[in-house]
Structure formats: structure tokens, C-alpha cells
Design a protein around this motif. Structure first.
Motif, mmCIF file in Angstrom:
data_model
loop_
_atom_site.group_PDB
_atom_site.id
_atom_site.type_symbol
_atom_site.label_atom_id
_atom_site.label_comp_id
_atom_site.label_asym_id
_atom_site.label_seq_id
_atom_site.Cartn_x
_atom_site.Cartn_y
_atom_site.Cartn_z
ATOM 1 N N THR A 211 -3.620 6.415 -5.846
ATOM 2 C CA THR A 211 -3.326 5.028 -5.470
ATOM 3 C C THR A 211 -2.019 4.931 -4.693
ATOM 4 O O THR A 211 -1.932 4.238 -3.691
ATOM 5 N N LEU A 212 -1.010 5.650 -5.197
ATOM 6 C CA LEU A 212 0.309 5.522 -4.570
ATOM 7 C C LEU A 212 0.532 6.570 -3.479
ATOM 8 O O LEU A 212 1.602 6.608 -2.865
ATOM 9 N N ALA A 213 -0.480 7.445 -3.277
ATOM 10 C CA ALA A 213 -0.344 8.534 -2.299
ATOM 11 C C ALA A 213 0.881 9.384 -2.612
ATOM 12 O O ALA A 213 1.676 9.725 -1.743
ATOM 13 N N VAL A 214 1.037 9.712 -3.888
ATOM 14 C CA VAL A 214 2.158 10.546 -4.328
ATOM 15 C C VAL A 214 1.590 11.790 -5.014
ATOM 16 O O VAL A 214 0.992 11.688 -6.083
ATOM 17 N N ASP A 215 1.752 12.919 -4.375
ATOM 18 C CA ASP A 215 1.278 14.195 -4.915
ATOM 19 C C ASP A 215 1.853 14.388 -6.326
ATOM 20 O O ASP A 215 3.078 14.415 -6.492
ATOM 21 N N ARG A 216 0.986 14.506 -7.307
ATOM 22 C CA ARG A 216 1.465 14.609 -8.689
ATOM 23 C C ARG A 216 2.217 15.905 -8.956
ATOM 24 O O ARG A 216 2.815 16.080 -10.007
ATOM 25 N N HIS B 91 10.048 10.549 -8.042
ATOM 26 C CA HIS B 91 10.584 9.199 -8.327
ATOM 27 C C HIS B 91 9.613 8.110 -7.854
ATOM 28 O O HIS B 91 9.711 6.965 -8.283
ATOM 29 N N LEU B 92 8.697 8.467 -6.957
ATOM 30 C CA LEU B 92 7.731 7.465 -6.464
ATOM 31 C C LEU B 92 6.477 7.395 -7.336
ATOM 32 O O LEU B 92 5.615 6.548 -7.134
ATOM 33 N N TYR B 93 6.386 8.339 -8.265
ATOM 34 C CA TYR B 93 5.205 8.398 -9.148
ATOM 35 C C TYR B 93 5.449 7.420 -10.300
ATOM 36 O O TYR B 93 6.011 7.757 -11.323
ATOM 37 N N GLU B 94 5.018 6.175 -10.085
ATOM 38 C CA GLU B 94 5.402 5.115 -11.025
ATOM 39 C C GLU B 94 4.206 4.540 -11.776
ATOM 40 O O GLU B 94 3.459 3.723 -11.237
ATOM 41 N N PRO B 95 4.041 4.924 -13.038
ATOM 42 C CA PRO B 95 2.925 4.380 -13.827
ATOM 43 C C PRO B 95 2.981 2.859 -13.970
ATOM 44 O O PRO B 95 1.955 2.237 -14.183
ATOM 45 N N THR B 96 4.188 2.287 -13.861
ATOM 46 C CA THR B 96 4.285 0.828 -14.031
ATOM 47 C C THR B 96 4.215 0.084 -12.695
ATOM 48 O O THR B 96 4.559 -1.099 -12.624
ATOM 49 N N HIS B 97 3.813 0.770 -11.658
ATOM 50 C CA HIS B 97 3.620 0.088 -10.373
ATOM 51 C C HIS B 97 2.567 -1.010 -10.581
ATOM 52 O O HIS B 97 1.528 -0.777 -11.200
ATOM 53 N N ASN C 99 -3.369 10.268 -14.471
ATOM 54 C CA ASN C 99 -2.574 11.254 -13.711
ATOM 55 C C ASN C 99 -3.028 11.254 -12.254
ATOM 56 O O ASN C 99 -2.227 11.238 -11.330
ATOM 57 N N ASP C 100 -4.341 11.276 -12.081
ATOM 58 C CA ASP C 100 -4.866 11.262 -10.716
ATOM 59 C C ASP C 100 -4.888 9.856 -10.141
ATOM 60 O O ASP C 100 -4.619 9.675 -8.959
ATOM 61 N N LEU C 101 -5.211 8.889 -10.979
ATOM 62 C CA LEU C 101 -5.290 7.509 -10.457
ATOM 63 C C LEU C 101 -3.958 7.113 -9.804
ATOM 64 O O LEU C 101 -3.923 6.493 -8.743
#
Ligand code: PEP
Ligand code: MG
Length: 596
Positions: free
Chosen positions: A471-476, A483-489, A465-467
Motif C-alpha cells: 500500500t505504501l510502496a515501502v519495501d519491507r 521510517h516510512l513503513y507505518e502501520p498506523t498510516h 506485513n505485505d499489505l
């Protein structure tokens, strides 16, 4: 956001946070610009309300002093002197006495009394024909807003307690601490303007098994108490005035889920083993000692993440060593011989204690949080470490630190554990000398130094959740960028790979306890990336086990290989979805029944 559909019905689309369907009457709690709540206070509790005012004044004073200190450092004493006026308001005995009198006479809550008296002051000051005094009105308004903010730090909590009948709670936001208080008998479901899938509010809703939709932007403005709604936590919908057809369709969806859950019960006592014979450890995440029943019922092999913060919130003082010891021991004893991984305190971010005056931060998730807080508030940390060590005599406890960003923090924490062990030894208090200690890997810097960390711990647990947010600089927490919070990035998958490889190179195991571990679409991918353990909210464990048992590790590895060589998060997600749907048809909320 709303969407008009069949007559009278209005559909709001948000982010599905917790599965389930419920229908009921709306109860609107906190709106964006909240009116000051008023409620009747019993005679015996009036003293507590006066005490709340005094505490809020102390807290505000500390905050103003801190701001003054920062302004002095940045701009000099002259500019900081404007805060003297704020401090004077906070010490104004006449104001404080008047608020206490109003509480006693009208038997009302602290925020209502304070705001009433403060409004009277402001009106009087504004009417005075004196420029200097009129200018003070702005100062006063500012400090009053701050006191009210501190007083209403837990507004929903008070309002939630006052619910007269079961309903669907609609709110601008719900804090994790208020969510932890939800009574399932009274709160059928909830929906909020803000929030995302990995906010702690959503995580708690899943563990409480209350249907929830978050990130609805302005639903608290659009709905009013008493209206009828349906909450569809599977698809992230809130439907106002649902038609008979909508109710029928959702009734069918709910029935399919019941059938699915019954089917999944068949694997409850089976191990999480792949078709080609690899055993995965499948554990559950818990937030409170009472959750152990759900862990046993869902077929998990112990607890992979015990979030201890919830022992600390909703109270007026920190829990004692004894109280913590009893809680940790209770969980360990209930789940023996399965392991219980206790995570040390992860306060900050979106979880705060009302009684600890923590200064407001611009970026709380990047701030004074978790291990950083503990390594400064040493007495809080030592108390918890002693309690965990004492409970470790149960024999199945492991412990891990959250938010480790580098070796220095890990070394400091480990040194404190050694210190606590020495103290317990000197006091002849027993503990398990072999207690295994792990590190959460949830900051990219920790991944990059994972080899060094791995030499000093017994396991890693990936806090995705935090990683992902770091990493993506997207506030959880922010629904606008969800939409930018992508676990498959691809970056995330590489970080997971690096962590697992470092763990295995150093002879330790690596698990995942973030929300991706409970997503059946992503479980095969994680397996293929080589993780040894998955830990998910208890209601999600049966689906993950079902899926693992229908997956060949060799195929999961091929999936991971594809993903590690793919540049597109969407393509990786699509391939993972196709994989999961192929091996476990019917698990995914479509018309098919799961093949047994
Ligand atoms: C995580 O970050 O993935 C995690 C499990 O911890 P939390 O959600 O409590 O921050
Ligand atoms: Mg975390």
C-alpha cells in the motif's frame, strides 16, 4: 550507525528485531563483498561438492539462456550472441575437470575450488597478447561471478554450521533459510547491516527467541571476530566493548523482563476476553512443526498462520506428499482441538529454494511469488494441497492462500482444491470435506474486491506485513526507508476497516496474522477496528492476552474511531501508545511492574 559513548564503548543503533539481551564474542560471517570461504571437506562428502559445482553450472546456464532469450526479444539475435561466450565457459570440460580435481586433491569446498581455478584462467587469458582473447576476460569474469553467486546462495548456512563456540553473529545479511537453521546454543544473538522488523529473518528470530538487531548499515564492516559485544534486542542496540555500567543497566533490563514474563504466565490459561466480555481468538504463528510446543506454552488457541515454506528449504529436493502430510498432521494432532491454519506455499520475495532455479527478478516481492508461483508450478501446488487435505482428517485444519490479488486467482486455487478432492475420493483416500479455506488479504486490490472474495472463502487473514509494503510502496526489507513503513498510516487503517466490514457483511471472520498483531501498542486499535482474531509469534502472545484482558472493547472502538478520523500516523500511534500504557502499565519496558 555508530555513536561513541563512554570510554572504549561504541554504540550502534539499528532496528530492534527480536527481544532479549545477550553478550558474547563477535563472529563476523558474510560481509558486503564477501571473500570466498574455504573449509575442509571430509572425504565422504567430496562427491557432494563436485555435484554442487555441476548444479551451479546448470543453474547458471539456465539463467544465461533466459537472459539471452530476453535480449533476443528486445534487441535482436545479434546482440544476444554475446552470451554464446558465456555458455561456452559453462561447458568448458577442462575447467570443470580441473575444479573437480582440486576438490578431490585439496579436500576443499566447491566455491573455493571453482574460484581458484577460475582466477588462474583469468590470469592466463589477461596475459595473452591477443586483443580478442583479452576481451573475452570480461565475459569470463561475468559468468564466473554468476556461478559463484549461485554456489554461494547459502553461504552463511555453511559458515554457521562451522561455528566452534557460542557467539554473536554479525553479518551483512542473513537469509531467512539460514536463520531457520540457527542453533540457539551456538548463536547467542545476531545483528545485520540490512533488514527491517518485518523481514522474514526478523520474524524467524522472534520465533526462535534469539535477540536480534537489524538495519545497522555497516556493522559487518566495523566489527571484527573476537571483539566483545552486547546485543539489546529491546532497543535495537549493539554495544561494542560494553562498560561495567552498561552491563549492569542491561542486566537490570533483562531481569525486569524475566519478572514481567513470570507475571504474564498468570494469564496463560485464561481466555483472551476484554473487560466488557468480548472474546477474541488469540492464535500463534509457526514456521516449523517443532514450534507446536511453544504454541502450547504461550497460551495461544491454536495456530493462525503456519508458514509452510520452511518445510521446503534446506534440502536438495521438494518434500514429498507423504512427508508434508506427516508434518501437517503432526502439528494438527499436537494442537487439537484448537484450529491450525496452514498457509499454502509462499515462496519468492525473500524466500527461495536453492534447488529450484528461479530467475533473478528486479522486484521479487512484486514477482513470481506465493500463489502466483503455485498456480504455475501446478505439480508443486497439487502435492501440497493433497497433503493438506489428507491431514485435514485430524479435524482442526484450515487452509489459506497467500498473496491473493483478485478473484481469478482465488477461483483457480479453489478449482484446484476441488480437483484434488475428486482425485482423493477416486483413490479412496480420506479427507475432511468441510475443510475451511480462507484467503490472506495482503494486497490492496484484494481489499477492494473483498466482497467478491468473501463469498468464496470461510475467513480472511490480513497479512499486514505485505499489505503495508504494497500500500505504501515501502519495501519491507529495506532499512533505509523503514521510517516510512507505518502501520498506523490512515490508508492502512481504512484498508483493515474495509476488509473487516466486507468479511462481516458476508458472514465470515477476519483475523490479522502480520507482525502488528503481536505489537501490544496496536492490539487495542485492531480490536477496535473489529478484527476477530490476532495471530502472533508465540513469545508475543502472553503480552497481547494480558492487554486484551485489560481493555474495554467500547474504549478500543473509541480509539479506532479516533484513528479513522485522524490524518496523522504519528498522532494515531501516540494515541495508541497512550491507550496501551494506560490499560497495561508495566508491559512496556519501563520501570513499572505490571499490576496483576
Ligand atoms: C504478512 O504478509 O503479513 C504475512 C503474515 O505473511 P509473510 O510475513 O509470511 O509474508
Ligand atoms: Mg505476506
Amino acid at each position: 550507525m555508530a555513536e561513541s559513548a563512554r570510554s572504549g564503548e561504541k554504540v550502534f543503533r539499528g532496528i530492534p528485531a527480536s527481544v532479549g539481551i545477550c553478550c558474547g564474542k563477535v563472529v563476523v560471517l558474510g560481509k558486503r563483498d564477501e571473500a570466498i570461504p574455504r573449509w575442509a571437506v571430509p572425504e565422504t562428502e567430496l562427491g557432494q561438492q563436485v555435484e554442487r559445482v555441476e548444479q551451479a553450472l546448470i543453474q547458471t546456464r539456465q539463467q544465461v539462456l533466459e537472459i539471452q532469450r530476453q535480449v533476443t526479444a528486445a534487441m535482436g539475435a545479434a546482440d544476444a550472441s554475446i552470451f554464446e561466450a558465456h555458455l561456452l565457459v559453462l561447458e568448458d570440460r577442462v575447467l570443470i575437470d580441473e575444479v573437480s580435481r582440486l576438490i578431490q586433491e585439496q579436500k576443499v569446498n566447491a566455491e573455493f575450488a571453482f574460484s581458484t581455478v577460475a582466477d588462474r584462467y583469468l590470469a592466463t587469458l589477461s596475459a595473452v597478447n591477443d586483443e580478442y582473447l583479452r576481451e573475452r576476460v570480461a565475459d569470463m569474469r561475468d559468468v564466473i561471478a554468476r556461478v559463484l553467486g549461485n554456489l554461494m546462495g547459502r553461504p552463511d548456512e555453511n559458515l554457521l554450521r562451522g561455528l566452534a563456540a557460542p557467539g554473536v553473529v554479525i553479518s551483512h545479511d542473513l537469509t531467512p533459510s539460514s536463520t531457520a537453521l540457527l542453533d540457539k546454543k551456538m548463536v547467542l544473538g545476531f545483528a545485520t547491516d540490512v533488514g527491517s522488523k518485518t523481514s522474514h529473518t526478523a520474524i524467524l528470530a522472534r520465533s526462535l527467541q534469539i535477540p536480534a538487531v537489524v538495519g545497522l548499515h555497516d556493522i559487518s564492516e566495523e566489527l571484527v571476530s573476537g571483539q566483545s559485544v552486547l546485543v539489546d534486542g529491546f532497543n535495537g542496540l549493539v554495544i561494542l566493548n560494553p562498560t561495567d555500567q552498561t552491563l549492569f543497566e542491561h542486566g537490570q533490563l533483562a531481569r525486569r523482563q524475566v519478572t514481567l514474563q513470570e507475571k504474564l504466565r498468570a494469564v496463560q490459561t485464561e481466555p483472551a476476553v476484554t473487560l466488557d466480555g468480548t472474546r477474541l481468538v488469540l492464535s500463534a504463528n509457526v514456521e516449523q512443526a517443532a514450534d507446536t510446543e511453544a504454541v502450547l506454552a504461550c497460551g495461544a488457541e491454536g495456530v493462525g498462520l503456519f508458514r509452510t515454506e520452511y518445510l521446503f528449504i534446506h534440502r536438495d529436493a521438494l518434500p514429498s506428499e507423504e512427508e508434508q502430510y506427516l508434518a501437517y498432521r503432526q502439528v494438527a494432532a499436537a494442537l487439537k482441538p484448537h484450529p491450525v491454519v496452514i498457509r499454502t506455499l509462499d515462496l519468492g520475495g525473500d524466500k527461495f529454494l536453492s534447488h529450484l532455479p528461479v530467475p533473478k527478478e528486479m522486484n521479487p516481492f512484486l514477482g513470481w511469488r506465493a500463489i502466483r508461483f503455485c498456480l504455475q508450478e501446478l505439480s508443486v501446488f497439487r502435492t501440497q494441497l493433497r497433503a493438506i487435505l489428507r491431514a485435514s482428517t485430524e479435524g482442526n485444519i484450515k487452509m489459506m492462500y497467500p498473496m491473493i490479488s483478485g478473484l481469478e486467482e482465488l477461483n483457480q486455487a479453489n478449482a484446484l482444491v476441488q480437483e484434488c478432492k475428486a482425485a482423493l475420493r477416486a483413490e479412496n483416500i480420506p479427507f475432511d470435506p468441510a475443510l475451511e479455506v480462507g484467503a490472506m488479504i495482503e494486497i490492496p486490490s484484494a481489499v477492494m474486491v473483498a466482497d467478491s472474495l468473501a463469498k468464496r472463502v470461510k475467513f480472511f487473514s490480513l497479512g499486514t506485513n505485505d499489505l503495508i509494503q504494497y500500500t505504501l510502496a515501502v519495501d519491507r526489507m529495506n532499512e533505509r526507508i523503514a521510517h516510512l513503513y507505518e502501520p498506523t498510516h490512515p490508508a492502512i487503517l481504512q484498508l483493515i476497516r474495509l476488509t473487516v466490514e466486507a468479511a462481516h457483511r458476508n458472514g465470515i471472520w477476519a483475523g490479522v496474522c502480520g507482525e502488528v498483531a503481536g505489537d501490544p501498542v496496536l492490539a487495542p486499535l485492531l480490536l477496535g477496528l473489529g478484527v476477530d482474531e490476532l495471530s502472533a509469534a508465540p513469545p508475543l502472545v502472553p503480552s497481547i492476552k494480558f492487554l486484551v484482558r485489560r481493555t474495554k472493547l467500547s474504549e478500543a472502538k473509541e480509539l479506532a474511531e479516533f484513528a479513522l478520523n485522524c490524518e496523522s500516523p504519528a498522532e494515531i500511534l501516540a494515541r495508541s501508545q497512550a491507550f496501551a500504557h494506560r490499560v497495561a502499565p508495566g508491559l512496556f519496558n519501563d520501570q513499572t511492574e505490571p499490576a496483576s
